[in-house]
Design a protein around this motif. Sequence first.
Motif, short mmCIF file in Angstrom:
data_model
loop_
_atom_site.label_atom_id
_atom_site.label_comp_id
_atom_site.label_asym_id
_atom_site.label_seq_id
_atom_site.Cartn_x
_atom_site.Cartn_y
_atom_site.Cartn_z
N TYR A 5 0.80 -1.23 0.00
CA TYR A 5 0.00 0.00 0.00
C TYR A 5 0.84 1.29 0.00
CZ TYR A 5 -4.13 -2.87 0.57
OH TYR A 5 -5.13 -3.78 0.37
N PRO A 6 1.87 1.37 0.85
CA PRO A 6 2.73 2.57 0.77
C PRO A 6 3.37 2.74 -0.61
CG PRO A 6 3.11 1.41 2.82
CD PRO A 6 2.24 0.52 1.97
N LEU A 7 3.84 1.62 -1.19
CA LEU A 7 4.46 1.68 -2.52
C LEU A 7 3.43 2.11 -3.56
CD1 LEU A 7 6.84 1.18 -4.38
CD2 LEU A 7 6.15 -1.22 -4.53
N TYR A 8 2.23 1.57 -3.45
CA TYR A 8 1.14 1.92 -4.38
C TYR A 8 0.79 3.40 -4.28
CZ TYR A 8 -3.56 2.06 -6.34
OH TYR A 8 -4.67 2.39 -7.08
N ILE A 9 0.73 3.89 -3.05
CA ILE A 9 0.42 5.30 -2.82
C ILE A 9 1.50 6.20 -3.41
CG2 ILE A 9 0.15 7.08 -1.06
CD1 ILE A 9 -1.19 4.90 0.69
N VAL A 10 2.77 5.82 -3.21
CA VAL A 10 3.89 6.60 -3.75
C VAL A 10 3.81 6.66 -5.27
CG1 VAL A 10 6.39 6.64 -4.08
CG2 VAL A 10 5.44 6.18 -1.82
N LEU A 11 3.52 5.52 -5.90
CA LEU A 11 3.41 5.49 -7.36
C LEU A 11 2.24 6.33 -7.84
CD1 LEU A 11 4.10 1.69 -8.03
CD2 LEU A 11 5.60 3.62 -8.58
N LEU A 12 1.13 6.24 -7.14
CA LEU A 12 -0.06 7.00 -7.52
C LEU A 12 0.20 8.49 -7.42
CD1 LEU A 12 -3.02 6.89 -8.37
CD2 LEU A 12 -3.64 6.82 -5.93
N VAL A 13 0.85 8.90 -6.31
CA VAL A 13 1.19 10.31 -6.13
C VAL A 13 2.13 10.77 -7.24
CG1 VAL A 13 2.39 11.96 -4.66
CG2 VAL A 13 0.79 10.34 -3.65
N GLY A 14 3.08 9.89 -7.59
CA GLY A 14 4.03 10.23 -8.65
C GLY A 14 3.35 10.45 -9.98
N ILE A 15 2.37 9.57 -10.28
CA ILE A 15 1.62 9.69 -11.54
C ILE A 15 0.83 10.99 -11.57
CG2 ILE A 15 -0.29 8.71 -12.86
CD1 ILE A 15 0.69 5.93 -11.90
N ILE A 16 0.19 11.31 -10.41
CA ILE A 16 -0.60 12.54 -10.33
C ILE A 16 0.27 13.77 -10.52
CG2 ILE A 16 -1.98 13.99 -8.78
CD1 ILE A 16 -3.06 11.37 -7.54
N ILE A 17 1.44 13.78 -9.86
CA ILE A 17 2.36 14.92 -9.98
C ILE A 17 2.83 15.07 -11.41
CG2 ILE A 17 4.65 15.78 -9.33
CD1 ILE A 17 4.17 14.55 -6.54
N THR A 18 3.19 13.92 -12.03
CA THR A 18 3.65 13.96 -13.42
C THR A 18 2.57 14.47 -14.34
OG1 THR A 18 5.09 12.06 -13.00
CG2 THR A 18 4.61 12.58 -15.30
N SER A 22 2.56 18.03 -16.63
CA SER A 22 2.69 17.86 -18.07
C SER A 22 2.03 19.01 -18.82
CB SER A 22 2.07 16.53 -18.50
OG SER A 22 0.68 16.53 -18.22
N ASN A 23 2.37 19.13 -20.07
CA ASN A 23 1.83 20.20 -20.90
C ASN A 23 0.36 19.92 -21.22
OD1 ASN A 23 1.18 22.05 -22.89
ND2 ASN A 23 3.16 21.89 -23.92
N PRO A 24 -0.57 20.81 -20.83
CA PRO A 24 -1.99 20.56 -21.11
C PRO A 24 -2.32 20.65 -22.59
CG PRO A 24 -1.69 22.76 -20.19
CD PRO A 24 -0.36 22.06 -20.09
N TYR A 25 -1.37 21.12 -23.39
CA TYR A 25 -1.63 21.26 -24.83
C TYR A 25 -0.89 20.21 -25.65
CZ TYR A 25 -3.81 25.64 -23.56
OH TYR A 25 -4.65 26.58 -23.01
#
Length: 312
Positions: A5-18, A22-25
């Motif tokens: 779960y901690p690893l999953y949360i870290v990955l999820l947060v990373g995806i959200i931050i990325t 990212s460029n919205p266009y």
Amino acid sequence: MRSFYPLYIVLLVGIIITSCGSNPYTKTNRIYKKQVKNYSKKLQQFPTRENQNESALNYGEYWVGTTNFNMRKPNYVVLHHTAQDSVGQTLNTFTLPRTQVSSHYVIAKNGEIYHMLDDYFRAWHGGAGKWGNNTDLNSSSLGIEIDNNGKEQFTDLQIISLIDILKVLKDKYNIPAENFIGHSDIAPSRKVDPNANFPWERLAEEGFGLWYDEAEVKTLKLEAEFFKPNPLAIHLNTRLNNRIPFIDKLVFPEVIPADFNIENALKIIGFDTSDLEAAKSAFKLHFIQKNLEQPFGTYDLKVLYIMHKKYL
């Protein structure tokens, strides 16, 4: 299982931050690249003998490609205000196919510059307009949009960035000072941008556009003002009659002739005078920037006289 779960949360947060960073266009940028690629293919389609023979034109025996050519270059810069509520709204507008509008550059209130289209491509920013004999400004100009709702002041950061862009463009494409103009200049019956808050005089001081000397306006006289009877004229006639040789020491003000033609003067500057009142209003918006609702007056006439001589 607990460590998952901690690893999953870290990955999820990373995806959200990325995702947030990212460029919205990205999607419209892919469309841009695709269109550029298609135009590039068109430019590489040489008129071979085979496809020449398919034409009804009387071509020569073989195709001869000249070695002497280069890219077309812009010769004007047309300045706009966006008339929208934010730079984000403008960027979105310029990436929607249905709007059919675009610009080469957009300047945000914080001075950030968005270069949306290569300088050599034709943006859709001017619309129907005319400047001098040029009836297709989109094909020979660069469009710069400044984030402004049409009523507010332009920020110092915007103007600093604008001047920085103009310096680059003027030097790169050898654009004459008089060819830095506004949207309202080329479309006087349709447009009023950039608005009366735009610092045309400041730009002219930097070499982008032409301006006038206020002191020259004050000394300039209408023919009717200068030649009406006054005590100085009576005194001058008396001295001349007495043949006192002081006439060479007098400095006479420049006089606007009685037959000075407003319409011709506006044409010389570049304005389309098919709607003369609209052209006069556009002149006032650019060069007077006050009393815009008032009829064309003596002060406006004097400025017009000075400016038309600069464009001769």
